[in-house]
Design an enzyme around this catalytic site. Sequence first.
Site: not given
Length: 333
Positions: A66-68
């Site tokens: 989900v990071y970026c």
Amino acid sequence: MEYLRLGNTGLTVSRICLGCMSYGDAAATVEGSPLRWKWALKEDNSRPFFKRAIELGINFFDTANVYCFGSSEEITGRALREFARREEVVIATKVYGVMRPGPNGGGLSRKAILHEIDASLKRLGTDYVDLYQIHRWDGATPIEETMQALHDVVRMGKARYLGASSMHAWQFAKAQHVAEKHGWTRFVSMQNHYNLLYREEEREMVPLCRDQGVGVLPWSPLARGILARAPEEKGTSRSETDRVIKTLYSPMPEADQRVLAAVDKLAKTRNVPHAQIALAWLLQNNDVTAPIVGATKMEHLETAVEALAVRLSGEEVAALEASYVAHPIAGFS
């Protein structure tokens, strides 16, 4: 660099883990979701941090799908392929967050896990991850379904070990029991919210991990940068735009101000950066394997590694801990 075994496994990791949430496409979003990563560094600005981390002896890198919204994994994978051999590094990623619109766009169902591991491997450009972690507890999915799906990920060779992140100790114990009962793969690590301003994990989760031989990997070890600067210093662009800071550390109790004052006093007495005091406090804890440190300036990374050389006396530890008061649970969602 110093190295430790991760929990009761044979896997050796550096005592500083580079958190890769800071690297990615700041404009990345999922339909209907607000921009969350305005402070993230683009790829060209991110690559030097991976190169320097390898030079400093860091072999442990943590990211999440989900990071970026995937671009952090892409940047992490390309950088590590350029600067290190795959067998030399430990790559950790996570699953749970919403990656696309629709009823099955996130969570820890079998469908979500088996889809997201393949998507993460593709973005990372590798056949396996060393540590596959559930990012949060999914109350909508039976834990038996989640643990069996994760076991199958390991059995298929797509992950070497499993880890978990912030949850209640009873939930973690239940997940471990379910895995043991069925002969499935257990979690070997707990990535939890733990720092001088938030020590609620010491009540149940950290003792549980100690008893069960589970490695502790604190996230936000510097309280989103609050512990890395003098009380009078202004915040950063991240502190002004990161919504999570407000949910974790605002409003700040008077007792927290006293903790910050104790860090400030000791940093000035020792003539070392504030971040080194806060990290040294975590590193002197035998239950902690490796704090996960983010870096958007090179001195952040080098300061974190230099914290390994800072040894705190019993009196200094007591002074840092003296003002702490109980806090509401934070970081589980």
